[in-house]
Design a protein around this motif. Structure first.
Motif, short mmCIF file in Angstrom:
data_model
loop_
_atom_site.label_atom_id
_atom_site.label_comp_id
_atom_site.label_asym_id
_atom_site.label_seq_id
_atom_site.Cartn_x
_atom_site.Cartn_y
_atom_site.Cartn_z
N THR A 117 44.96 -20.59 8.52
CA THR A 117 46.05 -20.72 9.13
C THR A 117 47.44 -20.73 8.22
OG1 THR A 117 45.01 -21.10 11.43
CG2 THR A 117 47.43 -20.70 11.16
N ALA A 118 47.70 -20.13 7.33
CA ALA A 118 48.87 -20.43 6.36
C ALA A 118 50.14 -19.72 7.11
CB ALA A 118 48.57 -19.40 5.14
N ILE A 176 57.88 -10.69 13.90
CA ILE A 176 56.69 -11.35 14.57
C ILE A 176 55.87 -11.71 13.47
CG2 ILE A 176 55.12 -11.16 16.51
CD1 ILE A 176 57.18 -9.40 18.04
N ALA A 177 55.31 -13.01 13.45
CA ALA A 177 54.46 -13.33 12.61
C ALA A 177 53.15 -13.78 13.56
CB ALA A 177 54.69 -14.59 11.84
N LEU A 178 52.21 -12.75 13.53
CA LEU A 178 51.02 -12.92 14.40
C LEU A 178 49.93 -13.48 13.48
CD1 LEU A 178 49.38 -12.30 17.05
CD2 LEU A 178 49.19 -9.96 16.39
N ASP A 179 49.14 -14.59 14.31
CA ASP A 179 47.89 -15.05 13.66
C ASP A 179 46.80 -14.37 13.86
OD1 ASP A 179 45.81 -16.66 12.90
OD2 ASP A 179 46.53 -18.47 14.01
N VAL A 184 51.37 -10.23 9.72
CA VAL A 184 50.05 -10.73 10.26
C VAL A 184 49.51 -11.75 9.12
CG1 VAL A 184 49.22 -8.49 11.45
CG2 VAL A 184 48.65 -8.78 8.99
N PHE A 185 49.02 -12.60 9.48
CA PHE A 185 48.40 -13.96 8.63
C PHE A 185 47.25 -14.44 9.02
CE2 PHE A 185 51.25 -15.93 11.83
CZ PHE A 185 50.51 -17.26 12.01
#
Length: 382
Positions: free
Chosen positions: A211-212, A133-136, A176-177
């Motif tokens: 927001t990469a 899961i990649a969470l902004d 996280v990003f």
């Protein structure tokens, strides 16, 4: 003057301080040693360990009781006449009784938590997916356009929490990003660890704003083991705004490695201001160089294109339905892979040892009298 008809507060306080230090240092040292050298060690019910903080409260209550009793004795009789109306009191025996009670209480609490040691470890086969899961966590995720009480990030974390409750046998990782990306939690089947890491995620974790998404996809891809033939998926949760890199190229690269990408859009097309906080207090909203309020909006087109390039599905979240049911259906439709994992299949309980210790201490506690005895007087001179 040493008066044996009242409690010697000075000695009791000094010995209590020493015992309190020993009480915390020794068990904690043993605990960290076991955690370091015995990987199978665990507490079955960790929540009961919070009751240990009640023990210092019991110490304060004991001191208050001793102080009150001294005042009560001296209130009704002068020191000169105490030998005629009161029996001699041993401060040492009184303290010993309390320490026995405290050890018993400590033992009961530890018994309720039930320390365990793994006895059997074997490799078992588990079917599931590998999910990252990649969470902004950019500042735009603080906007309140989905709920008046909870911002986008809070709602996203709730969605992930619910997702964890519905996973069985799947391995999960967290990335996280914002303007950059990094791995928060490597791929694991430990959902408790995932919840722990998830709870600590805030927008303050990333100084580089933006927001990469492309970088997030690349970081998520690195979390997978390329040598394992497992079904892999990346779930991107973002508002898609202030996009900085080529996420479509990254999504295509993931597709070539048979990694599916799903996206969940957080926010509204209408948008909302980005609040600024000083601690927990809101002090204003973000403004641009001209003093105009910055409005953050959901970029659905970008998130839809990323999902399409990654052979996945775009889901728009809202205040009532965060897209969880739709996402779960997509994951269920994916073919499950079988992989091997090592698990402890049998644990040895040790709570009975602590129950026995508590009973022994309580029995001795009841048998000891606070009245002085000759050998106690010779031992301590109290």
């Amino acid at each position: 003057m040493n008066n044996q008809h009242t409690y010697n507060l000075k000695i009791i306080i000094v010995l209590l301080i020493i015992s309190e230090l020993i009480f915390w240092v020794v068990p904690l040292s043993i605990y960290y040693y076991l955690k370091e050298h015995e990987p199978s060690f665990r507490f079955e019910q960790n929540i009961f360990l919070y009751a240990l903080f009640a023990i210092p409260v019991c110490t304060l209550i004991y001191l208050s009781y001793i102080l009150w009793k001294n005042k009560s004795i001296l209130k009704y009789a002068r020191l000169e006449v105490l030998p005629a109306v009161s029996s001699k009191i041993s401060s040492l025996k009184s303290l010993l009784k309390y320490l026995l009670f405290r050890i018993a209480l400590f033992s009961v609490i530890v018994a309720l938590a039930n320390p365990q040691f793994g006895r059997g470890k074997k490799e078992i086969k588990v079917s599931g997916l590998d999910l990252v899961i990649a969470l902004d966590i950019s500042n735009s995720m603080l906007a309140l356009d989905m709920s008046p009480q909870w911002n986008r990030l809070k709602l996203a974390k709730l969605a992930i929490e619910k997702l964890l409750q519905n996973l069985h046998g799947d391995r999960i990782g967290l990335v996280v990003f914002a303007g950059d990306a990094y791995t928060q939690l490597p791929i694991t089947t430990d959902y408790a660890a995932a919840r722990l890491f998830l709870s600590g995620i805030t927008t303050d974790m990333m100084s580089s704003q933006g927001t990469a998404i492309g970088k997030a996809i690349e970081t998520a891809m690195q979390s997978f083991n390329e040598n394992e033939d497992t079904k892999k998926a990346i779930i991107i949760i973002s508002d898609g705004e202030n996009h900085e890199d080529d996420a479509i190229t990254a999504a295509n690269a993931a597709k070539e490695k048979n990694i599916i990408i799903h996206t969940i859009g957080m926010g509204s097309v209408k948008g909302a201001p980005i609040p600024i906080f000083d601690g927990d207090k809101k002090i204003g909203v973000k403004k641009d160089a001209n003093g105009n309020t910055v409005i953050t909006r959901l970029n659905e087109n970008m998130l839809r294109d990323i999902a399409q390039a990654g052979s996945g599905k775009y889901i728009k979240a809202n205040g009532n339905d965060l897209g969880l049911e739709t996402l779960l259906n997509e994951l269920k439709n994916m073919e499950k892979n079988t992989y091997n994992t090592e698990m402890y299949t049998d644990y040895q309980d040790t709570f009975s040892l602590f129950i026995s210790l508590a009973l022994i201490c309580l029995i001795i506690h009841l048998l000891i009298s606070e009245q002085t005895s000759q050998w106690f007087e010779k031992l301590a001179g109290i």
